[in-house]
Design an enzyme around this catalytic site. Structure first.
Site, short mmCIF file in Angstrom:
data_model
loop_
_atom_site.label_atom_id
_atom_site.label_comp_id
_atom_site.label_asym_id
_atom_site.label_seq_id
_atom_site.Cartn_x
_atom_site.Cartn_y
_atom_site.Cartn_z
N GLY A 40 47.51 35.65 31.73
CA GLY A 40 48.54 35.84 32.75
C GLY A 40 49.21 34.58 33.27
N GLU A 76 45.79 29.95 38.21
CA GLU A 76 45.75 31.41 38.03
C GLU A 76 47.12 32.02 38.29
OE1 GLU A 76 44.51 34.03 37.04
OE2 GLU A 76 42.38 34.27 37.47
N ASP A 92 43.54 38.67 43.18
CA ASP A 92 43.57 40.05 43.67
C ASP A 92 42.28 40.28 44.47
OD1 ASP A 92 44.23 42.80 43.78
OD2 ASP A 92 43.47 43.21 41.80
N ARG A 99 54.87 40.84 30.09
CA ARG A 99 54.62 39.41 30.39
C ARG A 99 55.87 38.56 30.23
NH1 ARG A 99 49.07 38.79 30.69
NH2 ARG A 99 47.80 39.96 29.22
P1 IMP Z 1 40.75 39.60 40.49
O1 IMP Z 1 39.52 39.19 39.77
O2 IMP Z 1 40.64 41.00 41.07
O3 IMP Z 1 41.20 38.62 41.54
O4 IMP Z 1 41.90 39.75 39.43
C1 IMP Z 1 42.42 38.70 38.83
C2 IMP Z 1 43.07 39.00 37.52
O5 IMP Z 1 43.48 40.36 37.37
C3 IMP Z 1 44.33 38.19 37.49
O6 IMP Z 1 44.10 36.95 36.89
C4 IMP Z 1 45.29 39.05 36.71
O7 IMP Z 1 45.23 38.69 35.35
C5 IMP Z 1 44.81 40.47 36.90
N1 IMP Z 1 45.63 41.16 37.94
C6 IMP Z 1 45.35 41.32 39.26
N2 IMP Z 1 46.31 41.99 39.91
C7 IMP Z 1 47.25 42.28 38.97
C8 IMP Z 1 48.54 42.94 39.03
O8 IMP Z 1 49.03 43.42 40.07
N3 IMP Z 1 49.21 43.02 37.85
C9 IMP Z 1 48.75 42.49 36.68
N4 IMP Z 1 47.56 41.86 36.59
C10 IMP Z 1 46.82 41.74 37.72
MG MG Z 2 44.87 36.10 35.36
#
Ligand code: IMP
Ligand code: MG
Length: 178
Positions: free
Chosen positions: A48, A102, A106, A168
């Site tokens: 991402g 990053e 999220d 992407r």
């Molecule tokens: P986390 O571990 O929940 O913080 O998620 C992190 C990873 O999930 C990020 O590096 C993104 O690759 C993916 N991600 C989180 N939210 C989204 C979104 O709204 N759209 C697309 N990818 C997301």
């Molecule tokens: Mg990511």
């Protein structure tokens, strides 16, 4: 293009390319001041963050190194509990000023996982930067050190972020329509 379709979902324009670039300019200025003397090692979290990392790190003319790690935690719209390391790190981190790059924080699990892994290797310092941050979804204690844009808890695509692998390439950021 105010509305797009990816697979079975519709998305609407949320952040224009101009808005994203302005926000990157602003954190780049801060990062520049903090890192210019440190010969930092940027660790870019694939897939991402590729577009953000490219636009951000290109603004720096001081000596630095760039490495990549590939993690996977999402399947479609849902987060997997398990974080998979699809491609690991092959560089020396000890005594380096490390900056994790990053696309989005999220729940914060991915950043926490990676931060813990890097700290085990005794860096001189560790900072985290994320283009986007979802404060309402965040479940961990430590927020990213630098965030360009905080957003509501909606699923988004574009500018590196995907829905099941698609979207992407888009220059703007779109949010899901329900
Ligand atoms: P986390 O571990 O929940 O913080 O998620 C992190 C990873 O999930 C990020 O590096 C993104 O690759 C993916 N991600 C989180 N939210 C989204 C979104 O709204 N759209 C697309 N990818 C997301
Ligand atoms: Mg990511």
């Amino acid at each position: 293009m105010n509305e797009i379709r990816l697979k079975d979902k519709k998305f609407e324009l949320f952040l224009s390319e101009e808005t994203v670039i302005e926000a990157i300019d602003s954190i780049a200025t801060q990062l520049y001041k903090d890192l210019r003397d440190k010969k930092p090692l940027f660790i870019v979290v694939l897939n991402g963050a590729f577009m953000f990392a490219s636009d951000l790190i290109r603004r720096f003319d001081f000596p630095c190194e760039i490495a990549f790690i590939r993690l996977k935690s999402y399947q479609g719209l849902n987060r997997n509990e398990q974080i998979k390391e699809v491609q690991g790190l092959d560089c020396d981190i000890t005594h380096r000023h490390v900056v994790i790059v990053e696309d989005i924080v999220d729940t914060g699990h991915t950043m926490a996982y990676l931060s813990a892994k890097i700290k085990e290797k005794a860096p001189a310092s560790l900072k985290t930067v994320s283009l986007l941050f979802k404060p309402q979804a965040f479940q961990m204690d430590v927020e990213p050190d630098y965030t360009a844009i905080s957003i509501p808890n909606d699923f988004i695509v574009g500018y590196g972020l995907d829905y099941d692998g698609w979207g992407r390439n888009l220059r703007n950021i779109y949010k899901i329509k329900d």
